[in-house]
Scaffold this motif. Structure first.
Motif, PDB file in Angstrom:
ATOM      1  N   GLU A 204      28.956   7.789 -17.548  1.00 43.57           N
ATOM      2  CA  GLU A 204      28.149   8.603 -18.452  1.00 43.57           C
ATOM      3  C   GLU A 204      29.062   9.401 -19.377  1.00 43.57           C
ATOM      4  OE1 GLU A 204      24.590  10.556 -16.287  1.00 43.57           O
ATOM      5  OE2 GLU A 204      26.062  10.127 -14.723  1.00 43.57           O
ATOM      6  N   LYS A 205      28.649   9.519 -20.626  1.00 43.27           N
ATOM      7  CA  LYS A 205      29.361  10.334 -21.628  1.00 43.27           C
ATOM      8  C   LYS A 205      30.849   9.989 -21.643  1.00 43.27           C
ATOM      9  CE  LYS A 205      25.970  14.070 -21.318  1.00 43.27           C
ATOM     10  NZ  LYS A 205      25.720  15.497 -21.036  1.00 43.27           N
ATOM     11  N   GLY A 206      31.133   8.712 -21.727  1.00 43.01           N
ATOM     12  CA  GLY A 206      32.510   8.231 -21.679  1.00 43.01           C
ATOM     13  C   GLY A 206      33.423   8.870 -22.706  1.00 43.01           C
ATOM     14  N   PRO A 209      34.649  15.439 -22.250  1.00 43.99           N
ATOM     15  CA  PRO A 209      35.066  16.313 -21.136  1.00 43.99           C
ATOM     16  C   PRO A 209      34.125  16.263 -19.935  1.00 43.99           C
ATOM     17  CG  PRO A 209      35.303  17.457 -23.227  1.00 43.99           C
ATOM     18  CD  PRO A 209      34.585  16.179 -23.527  1.00 43.99           C
ATOM     19  N   ASP A 210      32.841  16.011 -20.169  1.00 47.06           N
ATOM     20  CA  ASP A 210      31.880  15.957 -19.066  1.00 47.06           C
ATOM     21  C   ASP A 210      31.567  14.525 -18.627  1.00 47.06           C
ATOM     22  OD1 ASP A 210      30.668  15.467 -21.492  1.00 47.06           O
ATOM     23  OD2 ASP A 210      28.833  16.589 -21.053  1.00 47.06           O
ATOM     24  N   GLN A 211      32.501  13.617 -18.887  1.00 45.51           N
ATOM     25  CA  GLN A 211      32.333  12.240 -18.416  1.00 45.51           C
ATOM     26  C   GLN A 211      32.103  12.227 -16.906  1.00 45.51           C
ATOM     27  OE1 GLN A 211      35.081   9.021 -19.689  1.00 45.51           O
ATOM     28  NE2 GLN A 211      35.610   8.801 -17.533  1.00 45.51           N
ATOM     29  N   ARG A 212      31.225  11.325 -16.445  1.00 48.30           N
ATOM     30  CA  ARG A 212      30.949  11.211 -15.016  1.00 48.30           C
ATOM     31  C   ARG A 212      30.920   9.744 -14.607  1.00 48.30           C
ATOM     32  NH1 ARG A 212      25.687  13.077 -11.459  1.00 48.30           N
ATOM     33  NH2 ARG A 212      24.599  11.832 -13.033  1.00 48.30           N
ATOM     34  N   LEU A 213      31.604   9.438 -13.526  1.00 49.26           N
ATOM     35  CA  LEU A 213      31.690   8.072 -13.013  1.00 49.26           C
ATOM     36  C   LEU A 213      30.864   7.937 -11.740  1.00 49.26           C
ATOM     37  CD1 LEU A 213      33.023   5.199 -12.863  1.00 49.26           C
ATOM     38  CD2 LEU A 213      34.865   6.283 -11.542  1.00 49.26           C
ATOM     39  N   THR A 214      30.055   6.900 -11.689  1.00 50.76           N
ATOM     40  CA  THR A 214      29.274   6.568 -10.500  1.00 50.76           C
ATOM     41  C   THR A 214      29.570   5.121 -10.135  1.00 50.76           C
ATOM     42  OG1 THR A 214      27.485   8.093 -11.080  1.00 50.76           O
ATOM     43  CG2 THR A 214      26.950   6.300  -9.558  1.00 50.76           C
ATOM     44  N   ALA A 226      19.444   6.566  -9.385  1.00 50.25           N
ATOM     45  CA  ALA A 226      18.271   7.430  -9.310  1.00 50.25           C
ATOM     46  C   ALA A 226      18.608   8.731  -8.586  1.00 50.25           C
ATOM     47  CB  ALA A 226      17.143   6.702  -8.593  1.00 50.25           C
ATOM     48  N   GLU A 227      19.393   8.615  -7.528  1.00 49.52           N
ATOM     49  CA  GLU A 227      19.777   9.789  -6.741  1.00 49.52           C
ATOM     50  C   GLU A 227      20.628  10.751  -7.558  1.00 49.52           C
ATOM     51  OE1 GLU A 227      22.640  10.710  -2.891  1.00 49.52           O
ATOM     52  OE2 GLU A 227      21.541   8.805  -2.964  1.00 49.52           O
ATOM     53  N   ARG A 228      21.524  10.190  -8.381  1.00 50.70           N
ATOM     54  CA  ARG A 228      22.416  11.016  -9.197  1.00 50.70           C
ATOM     55  C   ARG A 228      21.816  11.379 -10.555  1.00 50.70           C
ATOM     56  NH1 ARG A 228      27.782  11.501  -7.887  1.00 50.70           N
ATOM     57  NH2 ARG A 228      28.545  11.188 -10.035  1.00 50.70           N
ATOM     58  N   LYS A 229      20.594  10.917 -10.800  1.00 53.63           N
ATOM     59  CA  LYS A 229      19.888  11.224 -12.051  1.00 53.63           C
ATOM     60  C   LYS A 229      20.732  10.864 -13.278  1.00 53.63           C
ATOM     61  CE  LYS A 229      16.908  14.919 -10.247  1.00 53.63           C
ATOM     62  NZ  LYS A 229      17.139  14.638  -8.820  1.00 53.63           N
ATOM     63  N   GLU A 231      21.861   9.485 -16.735  1.00 51.95           N
ATOM     64  CA  GLU A 231      21.192   9.470 -18.032  1.00 51.95           C
ATOM     65  C   GLU A 231      22.072   8.808 -19.083  1.00 51.95           C
ATOM     66  OE1 GLU A 231      20.352  13.526 -18.939  1.00 51.95           O
ATOM     67  OE2 GLU A 231      18.662  13.670 -17.549  1.00 51.95           O
ATOM     68  N   ALA A 232      21.431   8.314 -20.128  1.00 45.59           N
ATOM     69  CA  ALA A 232      22.156   7.800 -21.288  1.00 45.59           C
ATOM     70  C   ALA A 232      22.742   8.975 -22.069  1.00 45.59           C
ATOM     71  CB  ALA A 232      21.204   6.998 -22.164  1.00 45.59           C
ATOM     72  N   PRO A 233      23.852   8.745 -22.808  1.00 51.31           N
ATOM     73  CA  PRO A 233      24.537   7.473 -22.998  1.00 51.31           C
ATOM     74  C   PRO A 233      25.440   7.126 -21.816  1.00 51.31           C
ATOM     75  CG  PRO A 233      25.666   9.188 -24.239  1.00 51.31           C
ATOM     76  CD  PRO A 233      24.443   9.825 -23.639  1.00 51.31           C
ATOM     77  N   ALA A 234      25.412   5.879 -21.454  1.00 52.19           N
ATOM     78  CA  ALA A 234      26.227   5.429 -20.327  1.00 52.19           C
ATOM     79  C   ALA A 234      26.577   3.960 -20.503  1.00 52.19           C
ATOM     80  CB  ALA A 234      25.486   5.640 -19.009  1.00 52.19           C
ATOM     81  N   VAL A 235      27.721   3.600 -19.944  1.00 48.81           N
ATOM     82  CA  VAL A 235      28.209   2.222 -19.988  1.00 48.81           C
ATOM     83  C   VAL A 235      28.214   1.680 -18.566  1.00 48.81           C
ATOM     84  CG1 VAL A 235      30.213   0.758 -20.485  1.00 48.81           C
ATOM     85  CG2 VAL A 235      29.618   2.624 -22.043  1.00 48.81           C
ATOM     86  N   ILE A 236      27.692   0.485 -18.386  1.00 49.65           N
ATOM     87  CA  ILE A 236      27.643  -0.153 -17.070  1.00 49.65           C
ATOM     88  C   ILE A 236      28.696  -1.246 -17.012  1.00 49.65           C
ATOM     89  CG2 ILE A 236      26.191  -1.423 -15.440  1.00 49.65           C
ATOM     90  CD1 ILE A 236      23.762  -0.240 -17.085  1.00 49.65           C
ATOM     91  N   VAL A 237      29.526  -1.217 -15.989  1.00 46.95           N
ATOM     92  CA  VAL A 237      30.576  -2.220 -15.813  1.00 46.95           C
ATOM     93  C   VAL A 237      30.327  -2.957 -14.504  1.00 46.95           C
ATOM     94  CG1 VAL A 237      33.068  -2.662 -15.732  1.00 46.95           C
ATOM     95  CG2 VAL A 237      32.190  -0.670 -16.993  1.00 46.95           C
TER      96      VAL A 237
END
Length: 251
Positions: A204-206, A209-214, A226-229, A231-237
């Protein structure tokens, strides 16, 4: 803005993935000189600070199902402003020709004899994974990269994506704009034969500063998202390269 009689020029500019320092020098120069700037929702505040202070700014961003202007109207604005003699910067997140509809805008401009120049940007398809420690190709894990949209044009009726073929590929799959249809795309890959154990990452938000990896697997990522809620913008690899995030992503 300049009042001139000759036809202006339109620049289709890629803003990159978000980090202002990843904007090209050419893009920065044009943004500081443009008479009119049409910008998208994913153009970061740091990049907006570089805009010509005297330019007319128009927000034409598309957010989920809420479009500020329909694409046809954006195309016409670009044509009309150029005919009126203005130099126009049309800036988009990522690269204008990677699911950015830049090709459609360029076609319309050239059809109306408007001079157009493309200024490429770094696509989030490669930048967001890189910032998360995921090389989209790697000799030991992936020799190919496939980038697809997770949000096809709904008016097409039938998907142009062959998920059975995608499921058989051993390389990396990157999905852009895919959060809303995450379950549909995951189910299609598994139904096509992709192992549910295939590693998956969502960034998320690649590059910001607030980028988040799941991370998870095809079989688990929908419930984790769903558990981590997420949201876009996000990139799926999707692919074995995701395993490297635990090594290369460490600071």
């Amino acid at each position: 803005m300049n009042s001139v009689t000759k036809t202006g020029k339109v620049y289709l500019i890629g803003a990159g993935p978000g980090d202002p320092e990843l904007l090209t020098r050419k893009a920065e120069r044009i943004l500081k000189e443009a008479d009119i700037i049409l910008y998208d929702a994913l153009v970061s505040e740091g990049i907006k600070e570089l805009f010509n202070k005297k330019a007319k700014l128009i927000d034409v961003g598309k957010r989920a199902d809420n479009h500020t202007y329909p694409q046809a109207e954006i195309n016409q604005m670009l044509v009309d402003f150029a005919i009126d003699g203005y130099n126009v910067a049309r800036i988009k997140g990522g690269d204008p020709y990677v699911f950015g509809r830049g090709g459609e805008e360029a076609e319309e401009l050239l059809k109306n004899s408007i001079s157009v120049e493309v200024v490429p940007g770094i696509s989030s398809a490669i930048a967001a994974p890189a910032y998360a420690g995921i090389p989209v190709t790697h000799r030991e894990y992936s020799s190919s990269l496939t980038v697809i949209t997770g949000h096809e044009d709904p008016t097409k009726g039938e998907s142009a994506l062959n998920f059975k073929a995608l499921a058989k590929m051993q390389g990396t799959i990157v999905i852009l704009m895919g959060i809303k249809r995450l379950k549909d795309n995951v189910d299609a890959l598994i139904s096509g034969g992709k192992s549910p154990d295939t590693p998956v990452a969502i960034i998320e938000k690649g590059t910001m500063p607030d980028q988040r990896l799941t991370t998870g697997t095809l079989g688990s990522i929908v419930s984790i998202a769903a558990e981590r809620k997420i949201e876009a913008p996000a990139v799926i690899v999707i692919g074995d390269v995701v395993r490297l995030s635990g090594v290369l992503g460490k600071k």
